[in-house]
Design an enzyme around this catalytic site. Sequence first.
Site, PDB file in Angstrom:
ATOM      1  CB  SER A 195       3.622  14.107  -5.440  1.00  0.00           C
ATOM      2  OG  SER A 195       4.025  12.766  -5.594  1.00  0.00           O
ATOM      3  CG  ASP A 290       4.829  10.340   1.416  1.00  0.00           C
ATOM      4  OD1 ASP A 290       5.055   9.426   0.613  1.00  0.00           O
ATOM      5  OD2 ASP A 290       4.832  11.537   1.097  1.00  0.00           O
ATOM      6  CG  HIS A 320       2.210  11.100  -1.240  1.00  0.00           C
ATOM      7  ND1 HIS A 320       3.509  11.547  -1.305  1.00  0.00           N
ATOM      8  CD2 HIS A 320       1.703  11.239  -2.489  1.00  0.00           C
ATOM      9  CE1 HIS A 320       3.779  11.928  -2.540  1.00  0.00           C
ATOM     10  NE2 HIS A 320       2.700  11.756  -3.271  1.00  0.00           N
TER      11      HIS A 320
END
Length: 352
Positions: A195, A290, A320
């Site tokens: 991320s 995501d 995610h």
Amino acid sequence: SHSLLERDSIRAQRAGARSSRAWPTPTLRLRSGGGSIHVGGRTLDPRLQFLAAQGRHAPAISSLSPGDVRRGEATGLAAVAGGQQPDVTCSALTVPVAGREIAARLYRPARQDATAPLMIWSHMGGGVIGTLDTSHGFCSLLAKITRAPVLSVDYRLAPEHRFPAGLDDVLAAYRWARDQAGSFGATGMAIGGDSIGGNFTAVICQDLKRAGEDQPVLQLMMYPCTDVASETPSMATYAEAFPLNRAMMDWFMGHYLTPDSDPADPRLSPIREDDLSGLAPAIVVTAGFDPLIDQGAAYARALRDAGVATTYRSYDSLCHGFASFTGAVPAANSACHEIAGLVRETYEGRTA
């Protein structure tokens, strides 16, 4: 007594998440409200559907303070994260940076390959939440399968320390570790993150290139944010996804950016760098459910177009942050094993 109650809550959540592993898919679907979740031509993993259903009544993140969200993240991830791998040691250390010290964790496998690099790792959390515990299970797994050390960095968080404080911490830690790699039994450097950590990974490789410094052996980016100014289709398609949705992304960036931040700055949006040639070989991983899937896929294409050796994998049934769900979602655990295997193959290819 508060800490005892919190530990009891974590144990209860962990027990519930783990027990669901034994349930067949129809039971998981039924306990999630019935039916399957199909969005954008993808079908959500039934265990993730169950976990999403469990969290449906949690308060909106936009109504909470960073401190509240940090506490909730710690409790929630403790219930679903994978544990430390056998034959991997984990030790605390500090990294000296500009008169300060950054906490870090070093993961070393029992059968370490002396020809493999040391990987610097940055956890997810939008630059606002997350700790060394966030990626503990995955870093341990990565060290075991790659037979290489991993150094996870506890960088500064916003809003107490806004962009680029956390990014600069990781870059400084990378340079320090590069000078120390031999003392960790490693040959060379690698860098990775998930991320926002994937964002840091991309930006740092570009920073090293601008500074005329050698590239790492590998850059591993898992469901990375690569364009803060992006309005790609997946932002709308997966605007209500679990655990990351569009409103949460806005909340993260609202705390992470300064009033003067330019979303098009390549140090925020690395895909907007004009010249991506000469960067380290890359592994880019995305999750199907995501809002950021388009960003990861686009950055992988851009790297390939620039002549960078790039491996791209999309795990379409996952969400995610799946690297932190390996204790409760078998498909996430399998994906993380595959990703670590790809990293190992890259290391071996360097010395073949």
